[in-house]
Design an enzyme around this catalytic site. Structure first.
Site, mmCIF file in Angstrom:
data_model
loop_
_atom_site.group_PDB
_atom_site.id
_atom_site.type_symbol
_atom_site.label_atom_id
_atom_site.label_comp_id
_atom_site.label_asym_id
_atom_site.label_seq_id
_atom_site.Cartn_x
_atom_site.Cartn_y
_atom_site.Cartn_z
ATOM 1 N N GLU A 199 40.795 43.124 36.439
ATOM 2 C CA GLU A 199 42.086 43.648 35.965
ATOM 3 C C GLU A 199 42.645 42.604 35.017
ATOM 4 O O GLU A 199 43.265 41.636 35.439
ATOM 5 C CB GLU A 199 43.049 43.848 37.140
ATOM 6 C CG GLU A 199 42.590 44.870 38.162
ATOM 7 C CD GLU A 199 42.752 46.307 37.701
ATOM 8 O OE1 GLU A 199 43.235 46.522 36.569
ATOM 9 O OE2 GLU A 199 42.376 47.202 38.460
ATOM 10 N N CYS A 236 51.424 42.873 32.869
ATOM 11 C CA CYS A 236 50.200 43.273 32.165
ATOM 12 C C CYS A 236 50.443 44.575 31.415
ATOM 13 O O CYS A 236 49.808 44.830 30.391
ATOM 14 C CB CYS A 236 49.046 43.417 33.145
ATOM 15 S SG CYS A 236 49.462 44.443 34.557
HETATM 16 P P1 NAD Z 1 45.203 33.415 34.271
HETATM 17 O O1 NAD Z 1 43.987 34.076 33.742
HETATM 18 O O2 NAD Z 1 45.631 32.140 33.675
HETATM 19 O O3 NAD Z 1 44.993 33.111 35.839
HETATM 20 C C1 NAD Z 1 44.726 34.154 36.767
HETATM 21 C C2 NAD Z 1 44.011 33.604 37.975
HETATM 22 O O4 NAD Z 1 42.677 33.251 37.604
HETATM 23 C C3 NAD Z 1 44.625 32.334 38.567
HETATM 24 O O5 NAD Z 1 44.579 32.431 39.972
HETATM 25 C C4 NAD Z 1 43.708 31.235 38.047
HETATM 26 O O6 NAD Z 1 43.685 30.091 38.877
HETATM 27 C C5 NAD Z 1 42.379 31.949 38.071
HETATM 28 N N1 NAD Z 1 41.350 31.421 37.173
HETATM 29 C C6 NAD Z 1 41.508 30.973 35.897
HETATM 30 N N2 NAD Z 1 40.313 30.636 35.381
HETATM 31 C C7 NAD Z 1 39.380 30.895 36.321
HETATM 32 C C8 NAD Z 1 37.959 30.758 36.384
HETATM 33 N N3 NAD Z 1 37.251 30.285 35.365
HETATM 34 N N4 NAD Z 1 37.330 31.128 37.519
HETATM 35 C C9 NAD Z 1 38.018 31.613 38.560
HETATM 36 N N5 NAD Z 1 39.364 31.741 38.573
HETATM 37 C C10 NAD Z 1 40.038 31.393 37.471
HETATM 38 O O7 NAD Z 1 46.387 34.502 34.202
HETATM 39 P P2 NAD Z 1 47.959 34.327 34.470
HETATM 40 O O8 NAD Z 1 48.577 33.532 33.381
HETATM 41 O O9 NAD Z 1 48.192 33.909 35.893
HETATM 42 O O10 NAD Z 1 48.444 35.860 34.372
HETATM 43 C C11 NAD Z 1 48.724 36.513 33.173
HETATM 44 C C12 NAD Z 1 47.544 37.349 32.716
HETATM 45 O O11 NAD Z 1 47.111 38.231 33.749
HETATM 46 C C13 NAD Z 1 47.903 38.251 31.541
HETATM 47 O O12 NAD Z 1 46.828 38.274 30.650
HETATM 48 C C14 NAD Z 1 48.085 39.617 32.210
HETATM 49 O O13 NAD Z 1 47.922 40.712 31.338
HETATM 50 C C15 NAD Z 1 47.033 39.572 33.269
HETATM 51 N N6 NAD Z 1 47.325 40.508 34.352
HETATM 52 C C16 NAD Z 1 46.582 41.653 34.414
HETATM 53 C C17 NAD Z 1 46.858 42.596 35.397
HETATM 54 C C18 NAD Z 1 46.082 43.884 35.464
HETATM 55 O O14 NAD Z 1 46.172 44.549 36.484
HETATM 56 N N7 NAD Z 1 45.343 44.270 34.435
HETATM 57 C C19 NAD Z 1 47.863 42.353 36.342
HETATM 58 C C20 NAD Z 1 48.580 41.164 36.249
HETATM 59 C C21 NAD Z 1 48.297 40.245 35.251
#
Ligand code: NAD
Length: 507
Positions: free
Chosen positions: A262, A296
């Site tokens: 997601e 998102c």
């Molecule tokens: P992010 O990608 O920085 O982090 C999300 C999660 O991924 C965190 O828990 C982080 O620690 C983890 N993470 C990061 N790199 C990783 C890796 N290489 N391996 C494993 N885990 C890793 O996102 P954010 O800043 O917390 O959230 C905002 C983003 O999330 C926006 O792009 C938003 O659109 C998206 N989002 C999408 C949905 C959806 O349902 N499509 C819902 C909420 C947020």
């Protein structure tokens, strides 16, 4: 404690954690610093897990799976019902924690907890409806059917902006389906994660469910990566940026695991000449500035027919100029803070890039001062763009709405679909032909497409997720549960003969 102290983010958080049953989780030497985006203040420090802890957590979850997978599904549903009851009881406190940790206004914090309650209700019903097909066999005296069995340990990685709802979408459905969950929440929303875990542990105690069905690992991307790589994680469900998804997907695929992604959105709305503009402007403003543009599903691109473009922009400017920006703990605030300094920097940089591409900032775009402390508040911006340039095609996680014009619907749909993301979409129109065209196979290419409502604010009953660089995953309602189970096709011969399929003769 004075009345003033009781309003500080730290005091609100500590009181809520205590009442929820998470106690006082802080340690003075913890490496993980919890901060509130409301004023940048420190809420406390927590010890971090290490990548090696992932192994123990997955092993514990695996042991719980042995028992849980043969527990009848409706009995599993009782655990989810108990979790839903506890969430009802603690809605105020968990909602307040969401406000303190993610900066959402009170109503959105409470709404997020309501979404958790809703998915629990859904999953309780689901626990009595997990069903497979019976399919006509070509062989006489044979019955062919599908069964859906529990899958195994589900690893869940979540983003900061829906710190509790996304966990519950995964967990309520996974538990009903017979799967334990190991959760790596965002490093920016640790307290809400501890609160959810405390509530689930209490629910498990009340219904005598096995320990280890739900575990939380606090840490950064390195802990997430260890979960991603673990061979005993049957499904890895990851929510976050497209950048993160691009790192996660090949690693899970490399071990032939299953993933559910997601990822980022870059959601647009088309406004046609027949649109009801009062309703349209209300829908646009909620979707574009709600959660300070950090959903998102936030509306980021507006594609307006040239004949009404000026009027729509003027109405938006008028609405934006009265937006109450401020601390989300204050009554009446509609726009709270950005999550951190990096977000505020990205907001400014995106506006600079838009200007360089010929964009004109119609309203907003500056910093908003007026909240004490080190929070990062901005004035939501509307930017009139000459075309859909690279910055418009990127997801900037902040309240910027780019406006572009169109002449005919084909052109509008091409602009709409002309980005790499494919999450949520809208059209505002009173012409049924335009609405149906937008929803047709030649229309919006998103996972969620709406008519006369904005792209933001989905209900749990439908499947949630998006296409293209949004990752293709589906969570929450409809038949999204199938991702959390494995399908077995069974054929039973109840005759005395052994006919072979496709008429094959064998001696
Ligand atoms: P992010 O990608 O920085 O982090 C999300 C999660 O991924 C965190 O828990 C982080 O620690 C983890 N993470 C990061 N790199 C990783 C890796 N290489 N391996 C494993 N885990 C890793 O996102 P954010 O800043 O917390 O959230 C905002 C983003 O999330 C926006 O792009 C938003 O659109 C998206 N989002 C999408 C949905 C959806 O349902 N499509 C819902 C909420 C947020």
């Amino acid at each position: 404690m004075t009345a003033q102290d009781a309003r500080t983010p730290a005091a609100v958080a500590r009181g809520a954690l205590e009442r929820i049953g998470a106690g006082d989780p802080f340690t003075s030497d913890g490496e993980l610093v919890c901060r509130s985006p409301i004023d940048g203040s420190e809420l406390g420090r927590l010890p971090a897990h290490r990548p090696v802890d992932v192994h123990d957590a997955v092993a514990t979850a695996g042991a719980a799976f042995e028992q849980w997978r043969t527990t009848p599904a409706p009995v599993r549903g009782q655990l989810v019902r108990e979790l839903g009851n506890l969430l009802r009881e603690h809605k105020e406190d968990l909602g307040a924690l969401v406000t303190v940790e993610a900066g959402k206004i009170r109503s959105e914090g409470l709404g997020e907890v309501q979404e958790m309650i809703d998915i629990c209700d859904f999953a309780v019903g689901l626990s009595r409806q997990l069903h497979g097909l019976t399919i006509a066999s070509e062989r006489p005296g044979h019955r062919m059917m599908e069964q859906w069995h529990p899958l195994g340990v589900v690893g869940v990685i979540t983003a900061f902006n829906f710190p509790v709802a996304v966990w519950s979408w995964n967990t309520a459905v996974a538990l009903a389906c017979g799967d334990p969950v190991v959760w790596k929440p965002s490093e920016k929303s640790l307290l809400t994660a501890l609160a959810c875990q405390a509530l689930l542990e209490e629910a498990a105690r009340r219904v005598d469910a096995p320990a280890g069905l739900s575990q939380v690992l606090l840490g950064g991307a390195d802990v997430g990566e260890a979960l991603v790589d673990h061979r005993d994680v049957a499904l890895l469900s990851a929510t976050g940026s497209t950048r993160m998804g691009r790192q996660v997907a090949p690693r899970v695929a490399g071990r032939l695991g299953r993933y559910l992604l997601e990822l980022g959105g870059n959601n647009a709305a088309i406004v046609t000449p027949s649109a009801d503009l009062d309703l349209t402007v209300r829908g646009i403003v909620f979707s574009a500035v709600g959660t300070a543009g950090q959903r998102c599903t936030s509306l980021r691109r507006l594609i307006v027919h040239h004949s009404i473009r000026d009027e729509v922009v003027q109405r938006l400017r008028a609405a934006y100029e009265t937006l109450p920006i401020g601390s989300p703990l204050e009554e009446g605030t509609l726009v709270g803070p950005l999550i951190d300094e990096a977000s505020a920097t990205a907001f400014g940089a995106a506006l600079e890039a838009a200007r360089a591409d010929g964009g004109k900032v119609v309203t907003g775009g500056g910093a908003h001062d007026g909240v004490a402390g080190d929070g990062h508040y901005v004035q939501p911006a509307v930017v009139d763009m000459p075309e859909q340039t690279e910055i418009v095609r990127a997801e900037t996680f902040a309240p910027i709405l780019y406006v572009m014009g169109y002449d005919d619907l084909d052109e509008a749909i091409a602009l709409h679909n002309g980005v790499e993301q494919g999450l949520s979409a809208s059209i505002f129109t009173r012409d049924v032909r335009e609405a149906e065209r937008f929803l047709s196979a030649a229309g919006s290419d998103c996972g969620i497409s709406n008519v006369n409502i904005g792209p933001s604010g989905a209900e749990i009953g439908g499947a949630f997720g998006g296409e293209k660089a949004t990752g293709g995953g589906r969570e929450s309602g409809s038949d999204a549960w199938k991702a959390y189970m494995r399908r077995a096709t069974n054929t039973v011969n109840y005759s005395d003969e052994l006919p072979l399929a496709q008429g094959v003769e064998f001696g």
